[in-house]
Design a protein around this motif. Structure first.
Motif, PDB file in Angstrom:
ATOM      1  N   ARG A 174     -19.322   3.427   1.874  1.00 54.55           N
ATOM      2  CA  ARG A 174     -19.566   2.474   0.810  1.00 54.55           C
ATOM      3  C   ARG A 174     -18.665   2.818  -0.315  1.00 54.55           C
ATOM      4  O   ARG A 174     -18.180   4.039  -0.486  1.00 54.55           O
ATOM      5  N   ILE A 175     -18.105   2.004  -1.075  1.00 55.09           N
ATOM      6  CA  ILE A 175     -17.109   2.287  -2.029  1.00 55.09           C
ATOM      7  C   ILE A 175     -18.041   3.205  -3.173  1.00 55.09           C
ATOM      8  O   ILE A 175     -17.251   4.060  -3.750  1.00 55.09           O
ATOM      9  N   SER A 176     -19.127   3.159  -3.414  1.00 58.51           N
ATOM     10  CA  SER A 176     -20.118   4.082  -4.290  1.00 58.51           C
ATOM     11  C   SER A 176     -19.903   5.340  -3.828  1.00 58.51           C
ATOM     12  O   SER A 176     -19.815   6.590  -4.564  1.00 58.51           O
ATOM     13  N   ASP A 177     -19.713   5.544  -2.362  1.00 59.08           N
ATOM     14  CA  ASP A 177     -19.747   6.902  -1.577  1.00 59.08           C
ATOM     15  C   ASP A 177     -18.229   7.507  -2.162  1.00 59.08           C
ATOM     16  O   ASP A 177     -18.274   8.703  -2.400  1.00 59.08           O
ATOM     17  N   LYS A 222     -18.769   8.296 -14.295  1.00 57.37           N
ATOM     18  CA  LYS A 222     -19.099   6.691 -14.037  1.00 57.37           C
ATOM     19  C   LYS A 222     -17.736   5.777 -14.057  1.00 57.37           C
ATOM     20  O   LYS A 222     -17.037   6.108 -14.957  1.00 57.37           O
ATOM     21  N   MET A 242     -16.474  -0.358 -11.835  1.00 59.19           N
ATOM     22  CA  MET A 242     -16.252  -0.852 -10.541  1.00 59.19           C
ATOM     23  C   MET A 242     -15.759  -2.653 -10.790  1.00 59.19           C
ATOM     24  O   MET A 242     -16.787  -3.170 -11.420  1.00 59.19           O
ATOM     25  N   TYR A 245     -15.432  12.013  -7.528  1.00 62.18           N
ATOM     26  CA  TYR A 245     -16.006  12.778  -8.686  1.00 62.18           C
ATOM     27  C   TYR A 245     -16.089  14.225  -8.452  1.00 62.18           C
ATOM     28  O   TYR A 245     -15.585  15.238  -9.153  1.00 62.18           O
ATOM     29  N   GLN A 302     -16.781   6.932  -4.715  1.00 59.13           N
ATOM     30  CA  GLN A 302     -16.764   6.993  -6.127  1.00 59.13           C
ATOM     31  C   GLN A 302     -17.373   8.402  -6.241  1.00 59.13           C
ATOM     32  O   GLN A 302     -16.751   9.285  -7.178  1.00 59.13           O
ATOM     33  N   TYR A 303     -18.549   8.682  -5.881  1.00 57.27           N
ATOM     34  CA  TYR A 303     -19.337  10.111  -5.787  1.00 57.27           C
ATOM     35  C   TYR A 303     -18.270  11.228  -5.188  1.00 57.27           C
ATOM     36  O   TYR A 303     -18.280  12.254  -5.970  1.00 57.27           O
ATOM     37  N   THR A 330     -15.207  -6.229  -9.289  1.00 54.06           N
ATOM     38  CA  THR A 330     -15.221  -6.796  -8.002  1.00 54.06           C
ATOM     39  C   THR A 330     -14.496  -7.867  -7.276  1.00 54.06           C
ATOM     40  O   THR A 330     -14.708  -8.288  -6.496  1.00 54.06           O
TER      41      THR A 330
END
Length: 182
Positions: free
Chosen positions: A34-37, A64, A67, A43, A39-40, A69
């Protein structure tokens, strides 16, 4: 994985003249990324291996990330936050006898680079689909019946075996920095 699955598919269907199988070599249903992965992982990558700018200063990464959409939201954000101030800098530079020309050109180049990277990743970041890989799962079952699995790593094409953090931290992000963000 794609090449391995193609080889195994050819072996599995070698005695058939016509097949209507479509094999989706994808991790989206069994091992999603996922895109959140991203991001993490970005970082953590840039806190462990800071990016140094051309002046030798460390670029600070934010935990943070904002994001956006849709491409329209991204373009609006970039216009307000960066492009309009850049146009103001261009005007100020012209008024002051091109005093800020180098700063303007450097920032304009950076903004163009960001837009190129966003265009490159747009299909992946905004994509919401999941690929049906049931034919791929069936091929894996056939593969085990072909007797080729003596050396499990030789023809591995199981998407569950992808270690996303390892791949991103050791291959993708360093490759992006080396070849795309020179």
């Amino acid at each position: 994985m794609v090449v391995n699955s193609m080889i195994v598919a050819m072996l599995a269907h070698s005695n058939q003249f016509s097949t209507n199988f479509i094999y989706n070599v994808a991790s989206s249903s069994r091992n999603p990324f996922r895109i959140s992965d991203l991001q993490y992982l970005c970082y953590h990558y840039f806190t462990k291996k800071p990016w140094i700018n051309k002046f030798g200063k460390t670029i600070i990464v934010s935990k943070k990330i904002k994001m956006l959409t849709s491409m329209a939201k991204f373009q609006r954000y970039m216009m307000i936050r960066y492009v309009l101030p850049l146009k103001g800098l261009s005007l100020a530079s012209r008024i002051l006898g091109q005093h800020y020309k180098n700063v303007y050109n450097d920032n304009k180049r950076k903004i163009k680079t960001v837009f190129r990277i966003v265009e490159l990743y747009k299909p992946y970041v905004l994509f919401k689909g999941i690929f049906n890989d049931s034919n791929m799962e069936n091929l894996e079952k056939k593969y085990s019946k072909l007797g080729l699995d003596d050396d499990d790593e030789e023809f591995n094409f199981d998407p569950k075996s992808i270690d996303w953090p390892d791949y991103m931290m050791n291959e993708h992000i360093p490759g992006l920095i080396k070849y795309a963000l020179k």
